[in-house]
Design a protein around this motif. Structure first.
Motif, PDB file in Angstrom:
ATOM      1  N   ARG A  22      28.758 -74.292  63.910  1.00 16.21           N
ATOM      2  CA  ARG A  22      29.466 -73.151  64.502  1.00 16.21           C
ATOM      3  C   ARG A  22      29.792 -72.106  63.432  1.00 16.21           C
ATOM      4  O   ARG A  22      29.672 -70.899  63.670  1.00 16.21           O
ATOM      5  N   ILE A  23      30.178 -72.552  62.245  1.00 18.17           N
ATOM      6  CA  ILE A  23      30.468 -71.625  61.157  1.00 18.17           C
ATOM      7  C   ILE A  23      29.216 -70.861  60.767  1.00 18.17           C
ATOM      8  O   ILE A  23      29.251 -69.642  60.546  1.00 18.17           O
ATOM      9  N   LEU A  24      28.076 -71.569  60.676  1.00 17.22           N
ATOM     10  CA  LEU A  24      26.824 -70.903  60.327  1.00 17.22           C
ATOM     11  C   LEU A  24      26.435 -69.874  61.371  1.00 17.22           C
ATOM     12  O   LEU A  24      25.931 -68.799  61.045  1.00 17.22           O
ATOM     13  N   ARG A  25      26.697 -70.162  62.633  1.00 19.37           N
ATOM     14  CA  ARG A  25      26.393 -69.204  63.697  1.00 19.37           C
ATOM     15  C   ARG A  25      27.286 -67.978  63.612  1.00 19.37           C
ATOM     16  O   ARG A  25      26.861 -66.858  63.918  1.00 19.37           O
ATOM     17  N   LEU A  26      28.526 -68.170  63.177  1.00 17.08           N
ATOM     18  CA  LEU A  26      29.406 -67.021  62.972  1.00 17.08           C
ATOM     19  C   LEU A  26      28.873 -66.133  61.855  1.00 17.08           C
ATOM     20  O   LEU A  26      28.929 -64.907  61.927  1.00 17.08           O
ATOM     21  N   GLY A  27      28.351 -66.778  60.804  1.00 15.20           N
ATOM     22  CA  GLY A  27      27.872 -66.025  59.653  1.00 15.20           C
ATOM     23  C   GLY A  27      26.605 -65.244  59.917  1.00 15.20           C
ATOM     24  O   GLY A  27      26.459 -64.107  59.440  1.00 15.20           O
ATOM     25  N   ASP A  28      25.671 -65.831  60.673  1.00 15.95           N
ATOM     26  CA  ASP A  28      24.406 -65.121  60.906  1.00 15.95           C
ATOM     27  C   ASP A  28      24.396 -64.312  62.193  1.00 15.95           C
ATOM     28  O   ASP A  28      23.390 -63.691  62.540  1.00 15.95           O
ATOM     29  N   GLY A  29      25.525 -64.324  62.920  1.00 16.17           N
ATOM     30  CA  GLY A  29      25.651 -63.471  64.095  1.00 16.17           C
ATOM     31  C   GLY A  29      25.001 -63.995  65.350  1.00 16.17           C
ATOM     32  O   GLY A  29      24.776 -63.235  66.300  1.00 16.17           O
ATOM     33  N   THR A  30      24.708 -65.308  65.409  1.00 12.48           N
ATOM     34  CA  THR A  30      24.093 -65.886  66.601  1.00 12.48           C
ATOM     35  C   THR A  30      25.105 -66.557  67.522  1.00 12.48           C
ATOM     36  O   THR A  30      24.723 -67.048  68.591  1.00 12.48           O
ATOM     37  N   GLU A  31      26.372 -66.585  67.144  1.00 11.63           N
ATOM     38  CA  GLU A  31      27.418 -67.099  68.023  1.00 11.63           C
ATOM     39  C   GLU A  31      27.569 -66.157  69.216  1.00 11.63           C
ATOM     40  O   GLU A  31      27.650 -64.935  69.047  1.00 11.63           O
TER      41      GLU A  31
END
Length: 270
Positions: A22-31
């Motif tokens: 979830r953190i990685l998705r926040l960082g790359d904008g895919t959340e």
């Protein structure tokens, strides 16, 4: 239409989506993000209920109580030690003999600037402090390094490093002189002080490189820069240690915050 009508259920510990992913998705904008009725682009993300800090009255007190618990009841057990700086005007910047009369020591002591320690510094054994500048990178004493004060001397602070690759090592912080040139001042200020600050809170940008067990994110306004949510959320080691308090007048934004990510900057990355 309220955002809750579109928000999917959030599972942090489920098999399909763990905290790291979830953190990685926040960082790359895919959340997944959602838009308010008057938004041009969807930028709002839901905050898990367990991470939200509810408050009534003073939001600052609410986040402090959530993170620090009984600090107000116990912080006075040890008498505080007060250190004061030695302030003066650099001789090379003095244009006349009257400058020292026009700008007395009391006035110099009252000046406060970002990145410069205040005239009065209150510390005691057992508190956490943070360095405000690079002192000795080889010894782990860099800007942002955190230490626990173990001994206080008149011209020296002894501390235990608790961040970085020198964690657990003892260090000594001296009083040093630093000059400051500001366009608002007709002189160069010279201040001799410990270049540390009491470490109870920091800005999101200052938190980069830190790893802690508990993080309280206080947002009096939503973030406005790329990757700020990712930076602060990735500081915590467990979702159980993350608490978020958003202060927003818009009722429809309750339980949500913005995640600003410019995905186009990743296009040229291999």
């Amino acid at each position: 239409m309220r955002l809750e009508e579109h928000a999917p259920p959030i599972t942090l510990n489920g098999k399909s989506m763990n905290f790291r992913d979830r953190i990685l998705r926040l960082g790359d904008g895919t959340e997944p993000t959602y838009a308010l009725d008057d938004d041009i682009e969807p930028t709002w993300i839901p905050i898990p209920k367990k991470m939200q800090v509810e408050y009534s009255g003073d939001p600052v007190k609410a986040i402090v109580d959530e993170i620090y618990g009984t600090l107000q009841l116990n912080h006075g057990n040890i008498e505080y030690l007060l250190y004061t700086s030695c302030d003066s005007i650099c001789k090379a910047s003095v244009t006349s003999s009257a400058d020292e009369v026009l700008y007395p020591t009391e006035y110099l002591n009252s000046l406060r600037f970002s990145g410069l320690p205040n005239h009065e510094l209150k510390v005691k054994e057992g508190v956490t402090i943070m360095l405000l500048r690079n002192l000795n990178p080889k010894k782990g004493l860099c800007n942002g390094t955190r230490l626990i004060v173990t001994r206080c001397y008149k011209f020296l602070i002894e501390g235990l490093i608790i961040t970085g690759n020198k964690m657990g090592e003892k260090a000594y912080i001296p009083r040093i002189s630093m000059t400051l040139t500001d366009k608002a001042l007709p002189f160069v200020l010279k201040r001799k002080q410990f270049h540390v600050a009491m470490y109870y809170a920091m800005t999101i940008n200052k938190s980069q490189g830190q790893t802690v067990k508990n993080v309280g994110l206080f947002l009096p306004k939503t973030v406005f820069s790329h990757g700020q949510v990712y930076v602060v959320v990735s500081r915590v080691t467990s979702p159980l240690g993350l608490k978020i308090l958003c202060v927003d007048e818009a009722v429809q934004c309750a339980g949500y915050t913005k995640n600003v990510v410019y995905r186009e900057i990743f296009n040229d990355l291999a």
